[in-house]
Design a protein around this motif. Sequence first.
Motif, PDB file in Angstrom:
ATOM      1  N   LEU A 337      -2.295  84.759  69.089  1.00 53.46           N
ATOM      2  CA  LEU A 337      -3.239  85.967  69.285  1.00 53.46           C
ATOM      3  C   LEU A 337      -4.576  85.154  69.408  1.00 53.46           C
ATOM      4  O   LEU A 337      -5.180  84.447  68.268  1.00 53.46           O
ATOM      5  CB  LEU A 337      -3.305  87.041  68.063  1.00 53.46           C
ATOM      6  CG  LEU A 337      -2.530  88.089  68.471  1.00 53.46           C
ATOM      7  CD1 LEU A 337      -2.650  89.097  67.162  1.00 53.46           C
ATOM      8  CD2 LEU A 337      -2.682  88.758  69.741  1.00 53.46           C
ATOM      9  N   LEU A 338      -5.346  85.144  70.365  1.00 54.52           N
ATOM     10  CA  LEU A 338      -6.665  84.644  70.605  1.00 54.52           C
ATOM     11  C   LEU A 338      -7.516  85.358  69.928  1.00 54.52           C
ATOM     12  O   LEU A 338      -7.417  86.772  69.558  1.00 54.52           O
ATOM     13  CB  LEU A 338      -6.901  84.329  72.224  1.00 54.52           C
ATOM     14  CG  LEU A 338      -6.123  83.502  72.768  1.00 54.52           C
ATOM     15  CD1 LEU A 338      -6.159  83.624  74.330  1.00 54.52           C
ATOM     16  CD2 LEU A 338      -6.354  81.957  72.478  1.00 54.52           C
ATOM     17  N   PRO A 339      -9.038  85.012  69.487  1.00 50.84           N
ATOM     18  CA  PRO A 339      -9.901  85.908  68.867  1.00 50.84           C
ATOM     19  C   PRO A 339     -10.364  86.951  69.720  1.00 50.84           C
ATOM     20  O   PRO A 339     -10.224  86.801  70.973  1.00 50.84           O
ATOM     21  CB  PRO A 339     -11.079  84.806  68.669  1.00 50.84           C
ATOM     22  CG  PRO A 339     -10.577  83.566  68.637  1.00 50.84           C
ATOM     23  CD  PRO A 339      -9.257  83.535  69.685  1.00 50.84           C
ATOM     24  N   ASP A 340     -10.663  87.949  69.220  1.00 50.54           N
ATOM     25  CA  ASP A 340     -10.969  89.236  69.895  1.00 50.54           C
ATOM     26  C   ASP A 340     -12.187  88.966  70.996  1.00 50.54           C
ATOM     27  O   ASP A 340     -13.020  88.348  70.784  1.00 50.54           O
ATOM     28  CB  ASP A 340     -11.694  90.380  69.035  1.00 50.54           C
ATOM     29  CG  ASP A 340     -11.875  91.858  69.589  1.00 50.54           C
ATOM     30  OD1 ASP A 340     -11.363  91.644  70.744  1.00 50.54           O
ATOM     31  OD2 ASP A 340     -11.996  92.787  68.993  1.00 50.54           O
ATOM     32  N   GLY A 341     -11.924  89.469  72.054  1.00 52.84           N
ATOM     33  CA  GLY A 341     -12.854  89.136  73.097  1.00 52.84           C
ATOM     34  C   GLY A 341     -12.733  87.666  73.982  1.00 52.84           C
ATOM     35  O   GLY A 341     -13.425  87.365  74.845  1.00 52.84           O
ATOM     36  N   GLU A 342     -11.709  86.919  73.482  1.00 55.09           N
ATOM     37  CA  GLU A 342     -11.370  85.701  74.182  1.00 55.09           C
ATOM     38  C   GLU A 342      -9.988  85.796  74.846  1.00 55.09           C
ATOM     39  O   GLU A 342      -9.070  86.632  74.742  1.00 55.09           O
ATOM     40  CB  GLU A 342     -11.293  84.563  73.230  1.00 55.09           C
ATOM     41  CG  GLU A 342     -12.607  84.402  72.223  1.00 55.09           C
ATOM     42  CD  GLU A 342     -13.622  83.493  72.966  1.00 55.09           C
ATOM     43  OE1 GLU A 342     -13.507  83.343  74.206  1.00 55.09           O
ATOM     44  OE2 GLU A 342     -14.668  83.027  72.496  1.00 55.09           O
ATOM     45  N   ASP A 343      -9.953  84.833  76.027  1.00 53.26           N
ATOM     46  CA  ASP A 343      -8.701  84.792  76.883  1.00 53.26           C
ATOM     47  C   ASP A 343      -8.523  83.349  76.806  1.00 53.26           C
ATOM     48  O   ASP A 343      -9.532  82.389  76.627  1.00 53.26           O
ATOM     49  CB  ASP A 343      -8.867  85.267  78.117  1.00 53.26           C
ATOM     50  CG  ASP A 343      -9.850  85.188  78.894  1.00 53.26           C
ATOM     51  OD1 ASP A 343     -10.375  83.758  78.861  1.00 53.26           O
ATOM     52  OD2 ASP A 343     -10.386  85.718  79.704  1.00 53.26           O
ATOM     53  N   PRO A 344      -7.536  82.401  77.159  1.00 50.69           N
ATOM     54  CA  PRO A 344      -7.335  81.438  77.413  1.00 50.69           C
ATOM     55  C   PRO A 344      -8.490  80.580  78.129  1.00 50.69           C
ATOM     56  O   PRO A 344      -8.819  79.609  77.667  1.00 50.69           O
ATOM     57  CB  PRO A 344      -5.718  81.039  78.230  1.00 50.69           C
ATOM     58  CG  PRO A 344      -5.296  82.411  77.745  1.00 50.69           C
ATOM     59  CD  PRO A 344      -6.242  83.386  77.611  1.00 50.69           C
ATOM     60  N   ASP A 345      -8.790  81.070  79.116  1.00 52.21           N
ATOM     61  CA  ASP A 345     -10.084  80.602  80.037  1.00 52.21           C
ATOM     62  C   ASP A 345     -11.397  80.397  79.395  1.00 52.21           C
ATOM     63  O   ASP A 345     -11.787  79.312  79.100  1.00 52.21           O
ATOM     64  CB  ASP A 345     -10.100  81.444  81.448  1.00 52.21           C
ATOM     65  CG  ASP A 345     -11.250  81.090  82.258  1.00 52.21           C
ATOM     66  OD1 ASP A 345     -11.488  79.609  82.379  1.00 52.21           O
ATOM     67  OD2 ASP A 345     -11.810  81.657  82.952  1.00 52.21           O
TER      68      ASP A 345
END
Length: 641
Positions: A337-345
């Motif tokens: 799970l990435l931090p809230d508001g983040e995506d891999p890009d």
Amino acid sequence: MIPRETIDEIKNRIDIVDIVGDFVTLKRSGQNYKALSPFTNEKTASFYVVPSKGIFKDFSSGKGGDGITFVMEHEGMSYVETLRYLAKKYGVEIQDENPEFSAPDAQSDRDSLYIVMNFAKGHFKELLFNSDEGRSIGLTYFRERGFNDQTIEKFELGYTTNEWDGLNRKAQAAGYSEDRLEKAGLIIRKDDNRVYDRFRGRVIFPVHNLAGKVIAFGARTLTKAKDQPKYINSPETDIYHKSNVLYGLFQAKNAVRRENFCYLVEGYTDVISMYQADVDNVVASSGTALTEEQIKLVRRFTENVTVLFDGDEAGIKAALRGIDLVLKGGLNVRIVLLPDGEDPDSYSRKHGSSAFKEFLRTHSQDFISFKIDRYSKDSQDPVRKAEAIRDIVTSISLIPDAIKRSVYIQETSQLLKMPETVLFTELNKIVIGDRKKKDQDKVKEEPQIYDAQREDQSLKQHDVNFSEQIQEREAIRLLLNYADSELEVDIDLVSYFISEFEDIQFGNSSYAKIYRDFYNSKYEGTLIDSSHFMSTGNEELKKLVAELTIRKYYVSPLWGNKYNIHINDEKDNLFEHAHQTVLRRKYRYVQRVIEENKEKLKIAEQNNNHDEVDHLIELQVKLKIKDVEIAKELGIVSGKY
């Protein structure tokens, strides 16, 4: 048309392990290779490749043949298109003898779609680099995302200008019809019959199949117009079914094999950004919900998947939905799970490659830990805790492998401090309930009508004919595998069979064709083998030859050596095996002629044809004597074999 010399050169360069390995992860098995079937959803490997003979055989689906056959079966290409694909792969230049037959619309429907999509890809790349609009808008956007030239080229990114029919005009000038462009999903026809380009004023992301052919496009707008969707994608076509495709798998498949796991993300730019961050074993579901077909596609290359999701509530819900589907497909799944508001890009560009890879490594969880963390905030609520436990056990019940289920139950027991017996009881309830439901669904199916009288009438004749074909098949199998083997001094297998089968015809047309070719080659002073049929036979014959020359099971010599057991090779007793095959073949042949003679005798008696009756009775006596002689040599006491 492709010249015969060019076709021969392509065939000479073919390495079947290399070809099949582009689509399937092969594992060595003795001198051969095996894998899970790329044509069915099997759980045990029954797909074999034999490099020494240049053939494959899939015991799960029944398909088989050479490298050309494999590409045709797997990719749905025509023979000519397959040759062109292999020529490009092995660097063979093709010069058509009759170029007029190579015009875009002279190909088959599927081939023409591949050709027109390739044209469109080239058009979009040309606009990206060589048009003012492409450089100032499209190329600038990619540069701002951090994509370098190598990445742009690897993913074949492009741009389309904001013209109403720019692609349509360019394609028609090159000889492509509007009908082909419409079938490829590149143009849209309005009710008044006017047409316009589907993709306008957008950056372009080509979607490739496993062979590297472009089958679709995704296009992203760079404006903030509210009446325009952010992404538009190609529609379903004869060559593109979005539920069967994973974006980036063509570029990632070798890395997935190497790392033995892959990351699964959501969109095009996520894949490319991770590639830029030196994480190249990554694929995307292209914005669609994950499907069973996509999971099967991953399983060809690895059984280990790490799914990346956004850390917001929507991302967590998507993770929960996706886990069960991946588990049901037999894959081992982990979640990041990435931090809230983040995506891999965004995360990789913000923190850099090293920090991103470290985050992926340290924040990867198995699905049990992920679900426990998800429900931990409700741990004080007994009802919610019971629901969470039941949800975890339900996910475990979807795993096809019983041993894996047991291991996950043990882990859940330790993490939740719950007795294993309680968890196993709940697991068994779920599994048994699912089985009952499946059984009920089967009962609901319309039963087949069983005609006992017709069955009884056909059994006897079927028994004879079927058994005869089994013996024909065994004779042909021996020829294909051991034609050049000597049974005795100066007597090879082909000569032996020719002398023994002199008055016997093969009933099966394919077996007859193979035997006839061996017979003719022997008298022409040459000796053919299985490769002759793989290069000259039709697809059905290639499939049969592959099946008869690949053994699905064999005993490892290492196993025999370990336990001091001598393992006989089939060739060790080839004469005895061939002799028994001849006897059985003759025995079944005589039995069939006896049955046919009985029917003729009945007709002759009904017609009061006394001369014919006498002749048939005399023949029947001779056949019975021959039948008993062969049965005696075979050791058949009852006359049944």
